[in-house]
Design an enzyme around this catalytic site. Structure first.
Site, short mmCIF file in Angstrom:
data_model
loop_
_atom_site.label_atom_id
_atom_site.label_comp_id
_atom_site.label_asym_id
_atom_site.label_seq_id
_atom_site.Cartn_x
_atom_site.Cartn_y
_atom_site.Cartn_z
N CYS A 160 8.67 -1.76 5.64
CA CYS A 160 8.01 -1.15 6.81
C CYS A 160 6.52 -1.50 6.87
O CYS A 160 6.10 -2.35 7.64
CB CYS A 160 8.16 0.37 6.80
SG CYS A 160 9.84 0.98 6.88
N ARG A 161 5.73 -0.84 6.03
CA ARG A 161 4.28 -0.95 6.13
C ARG A 161 3.73 -2.30 5.69
O ARG A 161 2.95 -2.92 6.42
CB ARG A 161 3.62 0.18 5.32
CG ARG A 161 3.95 1.55 5.87
CD ARG A 161 3.51 2.65 4.94
NE ARG A 161 4.34 2.65 3.73
CZ ARG A 161 4.11 3.40 2.66
NH1 ARG A 161 3.05 4.19 2.64
NH2 ARG A 161 4.92 3.35 1.62
N SER A 162 4.08 -2.74 4.49
CA SER A 162 3.47 -3.99 4.01
C SER A 162 3.93 -5.21 4.81
O SER A 162 3.10 -6.09 5.09
CB SER A 162 3.68 -4.18 2.50
OG SER A 162 5.03 -4.15 2.14
N CYS A 188 3.61 -1.92 -0.34
CA CYS A 188 4.07 -0.55 -0.11
C CYS A 188 5.25 -0.30 -1.04
O CYS A 188 5.44 -1.03 -2.01
CB CYS A 188 4.42 -0.32 1.37
SG CYS A 188 5.87 -1.21 1.98
N ASN A 241 8.69 -2.55 0.77
CA ASN A 241 8.37 -3.83 1.41
C ASN A 241 9.29 -4.09 2.60
O ASN A 241 9.71 -5.20 2.85
CB ASN A 241 8.43 -4.98 0.39
CG ASN A 241 7.86 -6.29 0.91
OD1 ASN A 241 8.37 -7.35 0.56
ND2 ASN A 241 6.84 -6.26 1.73
N ASP A 250 4.34 6.54 5.29
CA ASP A 250 5.61 5.83 5.31
C ASP A 250 6.42 6.32 6.51
O ASP A 250 6.79 7.49 6.57
CB ASP A 250 6.37 6.09 4.01
CG ASP A 250 7.60 5.21 3.86
OD1 ASP A 250 8.04 4.61 4.86
OD2 ASP A 250 8.11 5.12 2.74
#
Length: 157
Positions: A14-16, A9, A12, A125
């Site tokens: 939150c999402r990934s 993301c 690096n 995001d």
């Protein structure tokens, strides 16, 4: 077989890292022998732990974020990883521009493994939103990781 996965993301945090923690958990449960990592296209928080809101939502569901720290995508990642999964189109495009031609086949949108991919192609995001955004992102990532797990199991047959 894809046995080395990289989730990507922007930062690096939150999402990934959430996908990293979720996929690590699911792979262990079903006995998939895969290496999992996460990185950011603009990981300005290098070395930091994931966002506390991601950790809070993930740990509620039993996911472990230990040993996950923000890092940028490195040039050698394109060669090393078998599958590089971008959380959204913007990060996919950044990866596509950086990726050497011989490794472009490794780049994919993570959401292609989600059952609603035809209508929902990106993991949004949640960074600037409230806690509900982190909860929704976790649900999307769980469904995407379930689909990815099925895909990897089928490759193993």
């Amino acid at each position: 077989m894809s046995n080395k996965l990289l989730f990507v993301c922007l930062g690096n945090i939150c999402r990934s890292p959430t996908a990293h923690a979720v996929m690590r958990h699911k792979a262990k449960l079903i006995g998939l022998n895969i290496e999992i990592d996460s990185a950011g296209t603009h990981a300005s928080d290098r070395g930091e732990k994931p966002d506390s809101r991601s950790i809070r939502e993930g740990t509620k569901q039993g996911y472990d974020f230990a040993q996950i720290h923000a890092r940028p995508v490195k040039d050698e990642d394109f060669k090393y990883f078998d599958l590089i999964l971008a959380m959204d189109q913007d990060n996919y495009q950044v990866l596509n521009r950086r990726c050497p031609p011989q490794y472009k086949h490794k780049l994919q949108l993570f959401m292609q493994y989600h059952p609603s991919f035809s209508s929902l192609q990106e993991v949004p995001d949640p960074y600037y939103g409230g806690a509900r955004g982190f909860e929704l992102v976790l649900q999307m990532i769980e469904a995407g990781c379930d689909g990815l797990s099925r895909h990897l199991e089928q490759q193993n047959l």
